[in-house]
Design a protein around this motif. Structure first.
Motif, mmCIF file in Angstrom:
data_model
loop_
_atom_site.group_PDB
_atom_site.id
_atom_site.type_symbol
_atom_site.label_atom_id
_atom_site.label_comp_id
_atom_site.label_asym_id
_atom_site.label_seq_id
_atom_site.Cartn_x
_atom_site.Cartn_y
_atom_site.Cartn_z
ATOM 1 N N LEU A 1 -40.090 -0.797 12.428
ATOM 2 C CA LEU A 1 -39.708 -1.128 13.452
ATOM 3 C C LEU A 1 -40.973 -2.166 14.103
ATOM 4 O O LEU A 1 -40.462 -2.237 15.108
ATOM 5 C CB LEU A 1 -38.942 0.076 13.979
ATOM 6 N N ARG B 1 -35.062 -5.890 1.162
ATOM 7 C CA ARG B 1 -35.982 -5.017 0.814
ATOM 8 C C ARG B 1 -35.730 -3.499 0.602
ATOM 9 O O ARG B 1 -35.608 -2.779 -0.511
ATOM 10 C CB ARG B 1 -38.012 -5.568 1.016
ATOM 11 N N THR B 2 -35.769 -2.527 1.812
ATOM 12 C CA THR B 2 -35.594 -1.660 1.096
ATOM 13 C C THR B 2 -33.814 -1.180 0.957
ATOM 14 O O THR B 2 -33.343 -0.196 1.011
ATOM 15 C CB THR B 2 -35.733 -0.518 2.614
ATOM 16 N N MET C 1 -39.143 5.754 -0.759
ATOM 17 C CA MET C 1 -39.048 4.604 0.263
ATOM 18 C C MET C 1 -39.577 5.301 1.305
ATOM 19 O O MET C 1 -39.336 6.791 1.533
ATOM 20 C CB MET C 1 -37.738 4.410 0.086
ATOM 21 N N LEU D 1 -27.245 -5.298 11.162
ATOM 22 C CA LEU D 1 -28.321 -5.567 9.947
ATOM 23 C C LEU D 1 -29.727 -4.514 9.246
ATOM 24 O O LEU D 1 -29.345 -3.658 9.163
ATOM 25 C CB LEU D 1 -29.809 -5.570 11.599
ATOM 26 N N HIS E 1 -31.784 -0.614 3.977
ATOM 27 C CA HIS E 1 -31.669 0.448 5.130
ATOM 28 C C HIS E 1 -31.093 -0.528 6.329
ATOM 29 O O HIS E 1 -31.182 -1.800 6.134
ATOM 30 C CB HIS E 1 -33.080 0.241 5.325
ATOM 31 N N GLN E 2 -29.939 0.219 7.117
ATOM 32 C CA GLN E 2 -28.718 -0.249 7.704
ATOM 33 C C GLN E 2 -29.961 -0.281 8.912
ATOM 34 O O GLN E 2 -29.539 0.834 9.527
ATOM 35 C CB GLN E 2 -27.495 0.245 7.573
ATOM 36 N N LEU E 3 -30.205 -1.385 9.126
ATOM 37 C CA LEU E 3 -31.011 -1.105 10.925
ATOM 38 C C LEU E 3 -30.438 -0.751 11.936
ATOM 39 O O LEU E 3 -30.756 -0.242 12.709
ATOM 40 C CB LEU E 3 -31.908 -2.335 10.640
ATOM 41 N N VAL F 1 -36.504 4.409 8.059
ATOM 42 C CA VAL F 1 -36.580 3.157 9.158
ATOM 43 C C VAL F 1 -37.601 3.143 10.271
ATOM 44 O O VAL F 1 -37.948 2.258 9.801
ATOM 45 C CB VAL F 1 -34.837 3.435 9.746
ATOM 46 N N ARG G 1 -34.749 -9.139 6.067
ATOM 47 C CA ARG G 1 -33.755 -8.850 6.915
ATOM 48 C C ARG G 1 -32.698 -9.660 6.989
ATOM 49 O O ARG G 1 -32.905 -11.348 7.411
ATOM 50 C CB ARG G 1 -33.459 -8.384 8.055
ATOM 51 N N GLU H 1 -35.578 4.980 -6.720
ATOM 52 C CA GLU H 1 -36.964 4.250 -5.684
ATOM 53 C C GLU H 1 -36.261 4.479 -3.464
ATOM 54 O O GLU H 1 -37.703 4.792 -3.442
ATOM 55 C CB GLU H 1 -36.297 2.987 -5.399
ATOM 56 N N ASP I 1 -32.576 -4.523 6.209
ATOM 57 C CA ASP I 1 -33.751 -4.539 5.130
ATOM 58 C C ASP I 1 -33.415 -4.988 4.192
ATOM 59 O O ASP I 1 -32.573 -4.932 3.166
ATOM 60 C CB ASP I 1 -35.056 -3.416 6.129
#
Lengths: 103, 379
Positions: free
Chosen positions: A59, B278-279, A52, B274, B281-283, A55, B262, A48, B276
């Protein structure tokens, strides 16, 4: 006597290790299955991630979305405002309010 | 399979999992090309500018005789339920500060409470490993107490957190020290689904907190002593959808971001994050810079987002209540350092339904309502 004891111990060991082995085997087998299932999930997640986006790609939309919503706790906010936002300052402002103690 | 062969298989499987975890960590790191704050600054954004008198304590709710552990607002009519070490739930009219109900609990060791969406019932749970439901319209018993209308039993450990599914008075989710979360049918008292426990991909330690997505109430996140947060689909109990790594300590608090895409976390490691949904990711990481690096950072006990998500309120074990600008990752106010602050640890936080007020609960036995009392500029 020591030798006899050793022989007796060896004889009894032949029976109990089978029992503890079976229990131990079941435990280890369950753990192995759990680990192999986790490995499959991790492999799926890796695949996955190969597809992807980074980030940064999400944003811009994030910033605009947060900034577009009216927020009564901000000193500067988009409208529309709502008269309900002011209810906390209408009428007598009792810092202490109801002080009855529950006994 | 022989014992030695099995043990070999175990060693191989462990090595494979460790290797995959490391690869995942590396790959995720490569995708983290920026964070929210760096991006926001690059776009010329500046932090929210509060003056010290902007957020005021407009009510102090007094009445508990022990530490306040948990609170929850109703969706309307501005009522709050609070749970305390004194073994009671109190229902407050937050606007008038009046107590409308005081419920003496059968088990005094309560850790969490929640209001049903229709405002007619409250739920609570704690060291009795059960979740008790009280109907606020029921007749009081001869001791003047509201009787329990339903007890949800089945957890094998303490109930750390509970939340009604938004819009559904008959569905509740609990988190527990038994490492599971459970979705309950309140009318029958039955467990509909168990998340974790015997199934793989569940938490591997106590679950401390739960938050249901208001945009999609099938999804919820849980936070645990295993230092992870996990995302679940309430329709699929067999495995967690995703696991979020990053914290170095217990995840005490999880809360969905208002957009439902989120969510935030607060941890024993002193930071908030914070993610995300769905992904994965550590935003952003929200972390205090300590002057004395030998000091242990105070732990984060509770979090809440303002209605736009621009502000992250975080309660800490040292009595601080930082107001973080979510986009710039800066502390813009500390509600714990004002004259009207609590005198102890902030254990719980919650925002009113329209976002106009924040309620904080503290070990000083009080609850406080905070609202914006300054000059508001509307763009």
């Amino acid at each position: 006597m020591l030798v006899n004891e050793a022989q007796a111990a060896a004889a009894s060991d032949q029976q109990s290790p089978l029992l503890s082995d079976t229990r131990g085997k079941h435990r280890i087998l369950a753990e192995v299955k759990r680990l192999e299932q986790e490995a499959r999930s991790l492999e799926e997640e890796l695949e996955e991630l190969d597809r992807m986006e980074k980030v940064s790609s999400t944003l811009e939309e994030f910033l605009l979305q947060v900034e577009s919503k009216p927020d009564p706790l901000l000193p500067e906010t988009r409208g529309p405002t709502n008269s309900s936002w002011e209810i906390w300052f209408e009428g007598p402002q009792e810092m202490q309010g109801c002080r009855c103690w529950i006994l | 399979m022989s014992f030695p062969e099995l043990k070999e298989r175990h060693v191989a499987a462990t090595a494979k999992v460790n290797s995959l975890r490391e690869q995942l960590k590396q790959r995720r790191h490569q995708l983290l090309d920026t964070d929210v704050a760096k991006y926001a600054k690059s776009q010329g954004r500046t932090a929210v500018n509060f003056s010290s008198t902007d957020l005021v304590c407009s009510r102090t709710l007094q009445g508990h005789t022990g530490k306040v552990y948990s609170l929850d607002w109703t969706p309307e009519k501005n009522r709050i339920v609070s749970a305390s070490q004194d073994g009671r739930l109190i229902i407050w009219n937050a606007l008038t500060s009046q107590k409308t109900h005081a419920i003496k609990l059968p088990c005094a060791w309560v850790m969490t409470c929640a209001f049903a969406p229709n405002g007619n019932s409250v739920a609570c749970g704690g060291l009795d490993s059960a979740c008790s439901i009280f109907n606020l319209n029921s007749q009081v018993d001869r001791d003047g107490n509201i009787p329990v209308s339903r007890v949800l039993t089945g957890h094998k450990g303490y109930v750390s957190s509970c939340q009604y599914v938004p819009g559904q008075d008959t569905r509740l989710i609990t988190s527990s020290g038994d490492q599971t979360c459970v979705l309950w049918d309140v009318t029958t008292g039955q467990r509909i689904s168990i998340f974790g426990g015997e199934f793989p991909s569940g938490h591997t330690s106590d679950v401390l907190s739960v938050s249901i997505n208001t945009s999609n109430s099938n999804m919820f996140v849980s936070g645990s002593c295993d230092a992870t947060a996990r995302l679940w689909d309430a329709r699929i109990a067999s495995r967690a959808i995703r696991t979020y790594h990053g914290h170095q300590g217990d995840v005490n608090a999880v809360k969905f971001f208002p957009d439902g895409q989120r969510f935030g976390t607060g941890s024993d490691d002193g930071t908030c994050m914070l993610f995300d949904m769905r992904t994965g990711h550590q935003l952003q990481v929200y972390s205090q810079q300590l002057d004395n690096s030998d000091q242990d950072a105070p732990i984060v006990t509770s979090i809440a987002f303002s209605i736009s998500g621009r502000l992250l309120f975080a309660g800490y074990s040292n009595g601080d209540c930082y107001v973080w600008d979510t986009l710039l990752a800066e502390v813009v106010l500390n509600l714990g350092k004002l004259q009207t602050s609590h005198e102890g640890r902030i254990s719980c936080l919650g925002l009113s339904d329209d976002g106009s007020a924040l309620c904080t609960g503290s070990w000083d036995k009080n609850l406080k309502i905070w609202a914006f009392g300054g000059h508001r500029k509307v763009i």
